[in-house]
Design a protein around this motif. Structure first.
Motif, PDB file in Angstrom:
ATOM      1  N   LEU A 204       0.825  -1.241   0.024  1.00 37.52           N
ATOM      2  CA  LEU A 204       0.101   0.020   0.006  1.00 37.52           C
ATOM      3  C   LEU A 204       0.827   1.280   0.087  1.00 37.52           C
ATOM      4  CD1 LEU A 204      -2.737   1.380  -0.006  1.00 37.52           C
ATOM      5  CD2 LEU A 204      -2.601   1.159   2.703  1.00 37.52           C
ATOM      6  N   ARG A 205       2.004   1.313   0.833  1.00 41.18           N
ATOM      7  CA  ARG A 205       2.953   2.448   0.742  1.00 41.18           C
ATOM      8  C   ARG A 205       3.445   2.476  -0.394  1.00 41.18           C
ATOM      9  NH1 ARG A 205       7.452   1.632   4.878  1.00 41.18           N
ATOM     10  NH2 ARG A 205       8.046   0.133   3.257  1.00 41.18           N
ATOM     11  N   THR A 206       3.946   1.480  -0.996  1.00 37.71           N
ATOM     12  CA  THR A 206       4.631   1.585  -2.430  1.00 37.71           C
ATOM     13  C   THR A 206       3.738   1.991  -3.367  1.00 37.71           C
ATOM     14  OG1 THR A 206       6.023  -0.338  -1.626  1.00 37.71           O
ATOM     15  CG2 THR A 206       5.941   0.389  -4.141  1.00 37.71           C
ATOM     16  N   GLY A 207       2.434   1.533  -3.640  1.00 40.43           N
ATOM     17  CA  GLY A 207       1.472   1.835  -4.425  1.00 40.43           C
ATOM     18  C   GLY A 207       1.399   3.490  -4.336  1.00 40.43           C
ATOM     19  N   LEU A 208       0.894   3.770  -2.966  1.00 39.90           N
ATOM     20  CA  LEU A 208       0.779   5.498  -2.960  1.00 39.90           C
ATOM     21  C   LEU A 208       1.744   6.209  -3.304  1.00 39.90           C
ATOM     22  CD1 LEU A 208      -1.254   5.548   0.372  1.00 39.90           C
ATOM     23  CD2 LEU A 208      -2.033   5.734  -1.789  1.00 39.90           C
ATOM     24  N   LEU A 209       3.019   5.826  -3.028  1.00 35.17           N
ATOM     25  CA  LEU A 209       4.267   6.468  -3.443  1.00 35.17           C
ATOM     26  C   LEU A 209       4.364   6.627  -5.017  1.00 35.17           C
ATOM     27  CD1 LEU A 209       6.951   8.003  -2.604  1.00 35.17           C
ATOM     28  CD2 LEU A 209       8.039   5.925  -2.691  1.00 35.17           C
ATOM     29  N   VAL A 210       4.116   5.442  -5.642  1.00 38.98           N
ATOM     30  CA  VAL A 210       4.148   5.499  -7.002  1.00 38.98           C
ATOM     31  C   VAL A 210       3.197   6.430  -7.661  1.00 38.98           C
ATOM     32  CG1 VAL A 210       3.783   4.139  -9.073  1.00 38.98           C
ATOM     33  CG2 VAL A 210       5.051   3.357  -7.286  1.00 38.98           C
ATOM     34  N   PHE A 211       1.810   6.353  -7.045  1.00 37.20           N
ATOM     35  CA  PHE A 211       0.813   7.319  -7.423  1.00 37.20           C
ATOM     36  C   PHE A 211       1.217   8.608  -7.398  1.00 37.20           C
ATOM     37  CE2 PHE A 211      -3.111   9.831  -6.550  1.00 37.20           C
ATOM     38  CZ  PHE A 211      -3.738   9.573  -7.818  1.00 37.20           C
ATOM     39  N   LEU A 253      -7.618  -3.544  -8.884  1.00 39.02           N
ATOM     40  CA  LEU A 253      -6.431  -4.606  -9.244  1.00 39.02           C
ATOM     41  C   LEU A 253      -5.411  -4.052 -10.077  1.00 39.02           C
ATOM     42  CD1 LEU A 253      -9.345  -7.246 -10.623  1.00 39.02           C
ATOM     43  CD2 LEU A 253      -7.925  -7.278  -8.371  1.00 39.02           C
ATOM     44  N   ALA A 254      -5.545  -3.187 -10.919  1.00 39.14           N
ATOM     45  CA  ALA A 254      -4.371  -2.507 -11.513  1.00 39.14           C
ATOM     46  C   ALA A 254      -3.661  -1.726 -10.377  1.00 39.14           C
ATOM     47  CB  ALA A 254      -5.024  -1.667 -12.512  1.00 39.14           C
ATOM     48  N   PHE A 255      -4.137  -1.102  -9.498  1.00 36.86           N
ATOM     49  CA  PHE A 255      -3.248  -0.516  -8.396  1.00 36.86           C
ATOM     50  C   PHE A 255      -2.611  -1.590  -7.685  1.00 36.86           C
ATOM     51  CE2 PHE A 255      -2.988   1.008  -4.025  1.00 36.86           C
ATOM     52  CZ  PHE A 255      -2.206   1.826  -4.256  1.00 36.86           C
ATOM     53  N   LEU A 256      -3.355  -2.789  -7.221  1.00 40.68           N
ATOM     54  CA  LEU A 256      -2.604  -3.633  -6.340  1.00 40.68           C
ATOM     55  C   LEU A 256      -1.398  -4.351  -7.257  1.00 40.68           C
ATOM     56  CD1 LEU A 256      -5.576  -5.484  -4.823  1.00 40.68           C
ATOM     57  CD2 LEU A 256      -3.943  -3.987  -3.815  1.00 40.68           C
ATOM     58  N   PHE A 257      -1.763  -4.655  -8.629  1.00 40.19           N
ATOM     59  CA  PHE A 257      -0.857  -5.007  -9.509  1.00 40.19           C
ATOM     60  C   PHE A 257       0.530  -4.542  -9.461  1.00 40.19           C
ATOM     61  CE2 PHE A 257       1.380  -5.672 -13.737  1.00 40.19           C
ATOM     62  CZ  PHE A 257       1.757  -7.074 -13.500  1.00 40.19           C
ATOM     63  N   VAL A 260       2.644  -4.244  -6.058  1.00 36.51           N
ATOM     64  CA  VAL A 260       3.295  -5.553  -5.586  1.00 36.51           C
ATOM     65  C   VAL A 260       4.487  -5.508  -6.803  1.00 36.51           C
ATOM     66  CG1 VAL A 260       3.313  -8.029  -6.016  1.00 36.51           C
ATOM     67  CG2 VAL A 260       1.464  -6.917  -5.162  1.00 36.51           C
ATOM     68  N   LEU A 261       4.315  -5.406  -8.147  1.00 40.64           N
ATOM     69  CA  LEU A 261       5.443  -5.158  -8.867  1.00 40.64           C
ATOM     70  C   LEU A 261       6.489  -4.168  -8.399  1.00 40.64           C
ATOM     71  CD1 LEU A 261       6.603  -6.051 -11.788  1.00 40.64           C
ATOM     72  CD2 LEU A 261       5.436  -4.201 -12.845  1.00 40.64           C
ATOM     73  N   MET A 262       5.971  -2.932  -8.233  1.00 40.87           N
ATOM     74  CA  MET A 262       6.960  -2.118  -7.816  1.00 40.87           C
ATOM     75  C   MET A 262       7.924  -2.265  -6.415  1.00 40.87           C
ATOM     76  SD  MET A 262       7.141   0.122 -10.015  1.00 40.87           S
ATOM     77  CE  MET A 262       8.485   1.162  -9.205  1.00 40.87           C
ATOM     78  N   SER A 263       7.136  -3.086  -5.613  1.00 41.16           N
ATOM     79  CA  SER A 263       7.671  -3.447  -4.273  1.00 41.16           C
ATOM     80  C   SER A 263       8.813  -4.491  -4.811  1.00 41.16           C
ATOM     81  CB  SER A 263       6.716  -3.986  -3.370  1.00 41.16           C
ATOM     82  OG  SER A 263       5.811  -3.156  -2.802  1.00 41.16           O
ATOM     83  N   MET A 264       8.600  -5.260  -5.477  1.00 44.89           N
ATOM     84  CA  MET A 264       9.479  -6.417  -5.841  1.00 44.89           C
ATOM     85  C   MET A 264      10.780  -5.693  -6.525  1.00 44.89           C
ATOM     86  SD  MET A 264       8.300  -9.401  -5.353  1.00 44.89           S
ATOM     87  CE  MET A 264       8.949 -10.707  -6.482  1.00 44.89           C
ATOM     88  N   ILE A 265      10.517  -4.819  -7.480  1.00 44.88           N
ATOM     89  CA  ILE A 265      11.672  -3.952  -8.177  1.00 44.88           C
ATOM     90  C   ILE A 265      12.253  -3.308  -7.273  1.00 44.88           C
ATOM     91  CG2 ILE A 265      12.032  -2.217 -10.021  1.00 44.88           C
ATOM     92  CD1 ILE A 265       9.498  -3.422 -11.428  1.00 44.88           C
TER      93      ILE A 265
END
Length: 506
Positions: A204-211, A253-257, A260-265
């Protein structure tokens, strides 16, 4: 003893020109995109020069600037001070007394790895940012300089009487960096564990940061990026509004994907080929793919250890170890911690046994919180949210059902959390435990304590309770809602230990 001679001004390696150039190239790229492309578009023409020619001219100018910056950069030693001079039109002279040096770390980005050089970064006490950086030194010279600065720091402190005992040659050796060529790392992250660390990050933190980053760039270049699509967006606006029930789950779903992808990277870039070394000298962490970083904490700087987990990492037996070092109060969340993900229980035991062997032995007094802690959590996290959710029942039966389900579930988790909270105190160590879903542990040697505080709120006075707060050079920990007599006894004991302890917290 380190024989490095810095009495005369020294320059970086000649390939430092390339390192400086690529740093400047990022600035040039921002100027090129934000000023030239956005303002003039791709059909730019200056005196008959096209886009490509303008780009080459800008790159050439920055190459000349980079060479001049290299020529005007010096570092040297005068008395007990490390000095760096830099600047073209205006000269900056940064002076750092040896005894103000906090940490000396080594870094390598992808360009430095290709060129075979390292950056030396010096942090000082009282600063939240890196005070000094030398961008391009040969690897062996960078390590020599790191050892030299650490040696000089300890020698200067001893001369000024800041070290309580005379430092022997053997003790000075323990303050040098670890010899990575002869040491075996305690913790490594093979690809499998690295992927597990990435999958169990805070998505969630990673997704918000990317956004936030994407949104910032979009609005910064709104006219250039969005203007071509305005007719299409206006035509499809009504369609989007009518189909929001379908588009919303797709967006989630796109946000979650993406999260997760950005967390992995992010985990791959930050923790690739991680090696964590531990011995009597201290700890050293080496990790990174595009940017290879080496963080080192001498043993005397380590204040306490803290490790925690989350539900997914707990399930697969992984912990994140945080090595807390002495640092300025406003920098403790940035440069005051070395974090090691992917630790297992047996590895944590080795770390504890290396630095605090008394943590695994000795007689401990067991402290538990009063039921007031459970009552407070029940009110704040159970009853009040349930009332708010019930109030939303006017908008549909689903909210009423949610309130009925939320209350018993929250009470279950509150109960589990309450029984997970405890404190163990021996003559040498203090261990804090809390958390069931997100368990955390603290191992704090008593001689690292700087102060202890006893507090009582109005509600605690009514129930004859108190809270105890522990202050160290690396941060603050605490324990709430102890019976007052136990809290006073613990408070007096810790104050006594602070007063009679002859081992310095540094």
């Amino acid at each position: 003893m380190n024989n490095l001679n810095l009495n005369e001004p020294q320059r970086q390696s000649l390939v430092g020109v390339a390192v400086i150039f690529f740093k400047n190239l990022r600035v040039a790229a921002n100027i090129f995109i934000s000023v030239i492309l956005v303002q003039f578009g791709t059909e730019i023409s200056f005196w008959g020069l096209g886009l490509k020619e303008v780009g080459f001219i800008i790159a050439g100018l920055f190459l000349i600037i980079s060479y001049l910056q290299y020529r005007r950069f010096y570092f040297y030693v005068v008395d007990d001070k490390f000095i760096m001079e830099k600047g073209l039109l205006s000269r900056d002279r940064i002076t750092i007394p040896f005894d103000r040096i906090q940490t000396v770390n080594l870094n390598q980005n992808i360009i430095q790895q290709v060129l075979g050089v390292m950056a030396v970064k010096v942090d000082t006490a009282g600063s939240t940012e890196k005070e000094l950086e030398i961008s391009a030194l040969p690897k062996s010279y960078a390590r020599e300089l790191q050892n030299f600065l650490i040696e000089k720091k300890e020698e200067t402190k001893q001369e000024k009487g800041e070290l309580e005992t005379e430092t022997s040659e053997d003790e000075r050796e323990t303050n040098k960096t670890l010899d990575l060529s002869t040491k075996r790392p305690l913790v490594t992250l093979p690809i499998k564990d690295l992927l597990l660390v990435g999958l169990t990050e805070n998505h969630l933190r990673t997704g918000l940061l990317v956004f936030a980053v994407i949104n910032g760039y979009v609005w910064q270049f709104e006219e250039y990026l969005l203007k071509p699509f305005e007719p299409f967006l206006e035509e499809q606006a009504n369609t989007f509004m009518a189909s929001w029930l379908i588009l919303l789950p797709i967006a989630v779903l796109a946000f979650l994907f993406i999260s997760v992808l950005m967390s992995m990277i992010q985990s791959l870039l930050k923790y690739f080929n991680l090696e964590f070394f531990v011995d009597a000298k201290g700890v050293q962490l080496v990790s990174g793919l595009l940017k290879r970083a080496e963080y080192q904490i001498p043993n005397n700087k380590i204040q306490y250890l803290k490790w925690k987990s989350n539900p997914l990492r707990k399930l697969i037996g992984l912990r994140t170890l945080a090595v807390k070092q002495a640092s300025p109060e406003d920098a403790r969340g940035t440069k005051g911690v070395v974090r090691v993900p992917g630790c297992r229980d047996e590895q944590l035991e080795v770390v504890l046994d290396t630095f605090y062997p008394q943590a695994l032995t000795g007689t401990y007094t067991h402290y538990l919180p009063n039921q007031l802690l459970r009552l407070q959590h029940t009110i704040y996290f159970g009853i009040i949210p349930s009332i708010l959710i019930t109030g939303l029942g006017w908008f549909g039966w689903i909210f009423s059902l949610g309130a009925l389900l939320y209350l018993p579930i929250s009470l279950f988790f509150i109960k589990k959390y309450f029984f997970s909270v405890s404190m163990l105190v021996s003559s040498e160590m203090l261990i804090l435990k809390k958390g069931w879903v997100f368990p955390s542990r603290v191992a704090l040697p008593l001689y690292k304590l700087q102060n202890v505080k006893l507090t009582q709120s109005i509600f605690q006075k009514q129930r004859n309770l108190a809270s105890v707060t522990f202050y160290t050079a690396a941060g603050v920990e605490g324990f709430k809602h102890l019976p007052f007599e136990e809290a006073v006894e613990l408070y007096d004991f810790l104050l006594y230990k602070i007063e009679v302890e002859d081992r310095g917290w540094m």
